[in-house]
Design a protein around this motif. Structure first.
Motif: not given
Lengths: 196, 265, 166
Positions: B8, B11-16, B40, B43-44
């Protein structure tokens, strides 16, 4: 529509600040520089929102025209980019009520690559295609927040200001967007041998 | 931290793709979260790499062209009426940049603008200013005039030139520029024509000469006023005050000259 | 204020030469008309004021003085154009200056000299006007443009005009 911005992050460059000052004083060439700087990026984001390049282009033009009309209300020293994007989002919201979203897949006329790279490019393209379809399925609010964060690298605070919401909500929308995409895309994101 | 919390937070980071210390430590120690994190991050990266189809209609170039050149007030047959209309409708744009219409300038009669060799009306390269030419010629004519009525006639023509220029620019110049022109017209009429008519020595002109002079000047002023009124109907709001000044000054000048020259109705 | 006169004459000479090279007159677009108007806005206002002065100058010396001021107005604008390295504008204004001096100032000075008694107070005024006009033009010396062979005839014409002011 209120276009009076609240103080946001400082402008990205002294040049831009000078262009803005000149544009506010009536220099159309200075405003043209601002259009040059932000058009493509705004178009890209609006395309992600609309999923239709015609609409995205129309909205981008609409946004800059409205920005020009409201330029005197822009407070020097505040974030011009965020201000323009906010206008763009407002335009999108207004348009969304009237237009049906059209999903567009990746264009077939992407630049070709030579033989050695083509194979990797094809795999990447498949992954991109999958991501593209999944992004199109996201709720517009999630998509808007996610792409502002990913493409524009805006802070959650600026994302919130553009989308007229709270920082917490902006962060939550990005979180939910990523979560949903990962749930949908995990198999595509891990092609055989491509990931560790 | 447990794996759910880790995911979680990522996913909440500015950039994972960039893990801060505590999250990095968890990923180092948990194979499943490490694998998940790499997905993740991928995906980014793919999100950032999503291509955007080209805009179909070249509207960016269209807008840049419009900003670089004159703003053309939409007229039938003129290209790009949609964008031009939008730009013209923006008060800020009208105020500081003006609108260009396909209006030809006729200045000084003998300085008509002629089409170029190919009959084209494309925008000329930097060129002499025909209006400047005209004003210089009027000054020369005033310098060479030997009689009072000659001078008054030339002053009348000068006023006419100024009103023509103001009308010609009324759709494209900004309010300050139009105010300058109407101010110049006022000066020429009041401080030139009317003042010099007042200073005419008592018997310098015969009654007939006065009548002829009055006829010439009255015609010029009447035309200037009438044409300013007509131009006002087609000009943007910011041009109205200047055109009104010209119109009123012309009528007022006619009245005063008539009285000064003793012309009967 | 007027510069050392060689600058004025040198640029006037360049202007006359450049004017001869200008393309045939073409129709003005509205944009070009506005651009020219803006470039000349201040000069036009000054020339209109000079015109009003000329219109009220009934005395020959007053007329000569008004002509001198008109020439000076153009000369100042010419210097500004030269300072801005605006060759087209220099060409245009130099042509106007030459015309005003040749067809306006010199004849008005000659006319005044013919109509004024040499011993009258007006003669002293006229002398002052003539000297001011000559100072305004100045000397065409020590300027690299003076060495241009193509410009010699034009330079000669302007020097001749200056001689007539003495």
């Amino acid at each position: 529509m209120s276009l009076v911005p609240e103080p946001l992050d400082p402008p990205s460059s002294e040049d831009e600040a000078e262009w803005i000052r000149a544009a506010q004083a009536g220099d159309r060439a200075a405003f043209a520089r601002l259009v040059e700087r932000y058009w493509d990026r705004l178009y890209r984001w609006l395309y992600q929102l609309t999923r239709d390049r015609h609409s995205a282009e129309d909205l981008t033009q609409e946004t800059f025209l409205k920005a020009l009309a409201a330029l005197s209300s822009f407070r020097p020293g505040s974030n011009f980019r965020a201000w323009v994007y906010k206008i763009g989002h407002n335009n999108f919201v207004n348009q969304k009520r009237a237009e049906r979203r059209t999903k567009v897949s990746l264009p077939d006329d992407l630049p070709g690559q030579d033989g050695a790279e083509a194979e990797g490019q094809a795999e990447n393209r498949e992954a991109l295609d999958a991501v593209n379809r999944a992004v199109a399925e996201l709720p517009p609010d999630f998509r808007a927040a996610l792409m502002l964060r990913v493409n524009e690298e805006l802070s959650f605070r600026d994302v919130a200001r553009i989308l007229k919401t709270t920082e917490e909500t902006a962060r939550w929308r990005v979180f939910k967007a990523r979560q949903k995409l990962l749930q949908t895309l995990s198999p595509e994101l891990l092609p055989p041998g491509a990931a560790e | 931290m447990n794996c759910g919390t880790f995911q979680n937070r990522v996913l909440s980071l500015p950039d994972p793709r960039e893990l801060p210390g505590p999250l990095g430590e968890h990923a180092s120690g948990c194979a499943a979260c490490s694998a998940w994190w790499k997905t993740a991050a991928k995906l980014e990266g793919l999100l950032a790499a999503l291509p955007t189809p080209a805009a179909p209609a070249g509207k960016k170039e269209l807008l840049l062209d419009e900003l670089a050149g004159p703003l053309i007030r939409p007229m039938s047959g003129v290209a790009r009426p949609g964008l031009a209309s939008r730009l013209w409708a923006i008060p800020a744009v009208r105020t500081f940049s003006g609108l260009a219409a396909a209006v030809m300038l006729a200045v000084c009669g003998w300085m008509m603008i002629r089409p170029g060799p190919n009959g084209s009306t494309a925008e000329a390269k930097p060129s002499r200013d025909p209006f400047l030419d005209c004003i210089v010629q009027r000054d020369l004519a005033l310098a060479q005039a030997r009689t009072a009525d000659e001078r008054l006639t030339v002053l009348g023509s000068l006023a006419d030139d100024l009103s023509t220029e103001a009308r010609s620019l009324s759709k494209i110049a900004n309010p300050d520029e139009l105010r300058d022109l109407s101010g110049m017209f006022q000066k020429v009429v009041n401080e030139g024509l009317v003042e010099q008519a007042r200073r005419l020595p008592e018997h310098s002109l015969t009654r007939s000469q006065k009548h002829e002079l009055w006829k010439t000047l009255s015609e010029k002023l009447r035309d200037a006023g009438r044409q300013a009124d007509e131009a006002a109907k087609e000009s943007p709001p910011h041009a109205q005050p200047a055109l009104k000044t010209i119109s009123e000054t012309a009528r007022d000048g006619q009245t005063k000259l008539k009285a000064i020259l003793g012309v009967q109705s | 204020m007027m510069r050392a006169g060689y600058t004025i004459l040198a640029f006037a000479m360049l202007a006359a030469w450049a004017g001869a090279q200008s393309p045939p007159r073409a129709s003005l677009s509205a944009a070009e008309q506005l651009r020219l108007h803006r470039a000349n806005r201040v000069l036009l206002a000054d020339l209109v004021d000079r015109g009003i002065d000329l219109g009220g100058a009934t005395h020959p010396v007053d007329r000569a003085e008004a002509c001198r001021k008109t020439a000076r107005t153009l000369g100042v604008a010419l210097v500004q154009a030269a300072d801005s390295n605006d060759a087209d504008r220099v060409a245009e204004l130099g042509g106007h200056l030459e015309t005003v001096i040749r067809d306006g100032l010199v004849p008005s000075l000659d006319d005044a000299r013919r109509n004024i008694h040499p011993a009258s107070p007006d003669a002293a005024r006229l002398k002052a006007v003539r000297e001011s006009a000559a100072n305004d033009l100045g000397d065409a010396t020590a300027n690299k443009l003076a060495d241009q062979p193509r410009l010699q005839s034009v330079l000669a014409k302007l020097l001749d005009l200056k001689e007539k002011l003495k």
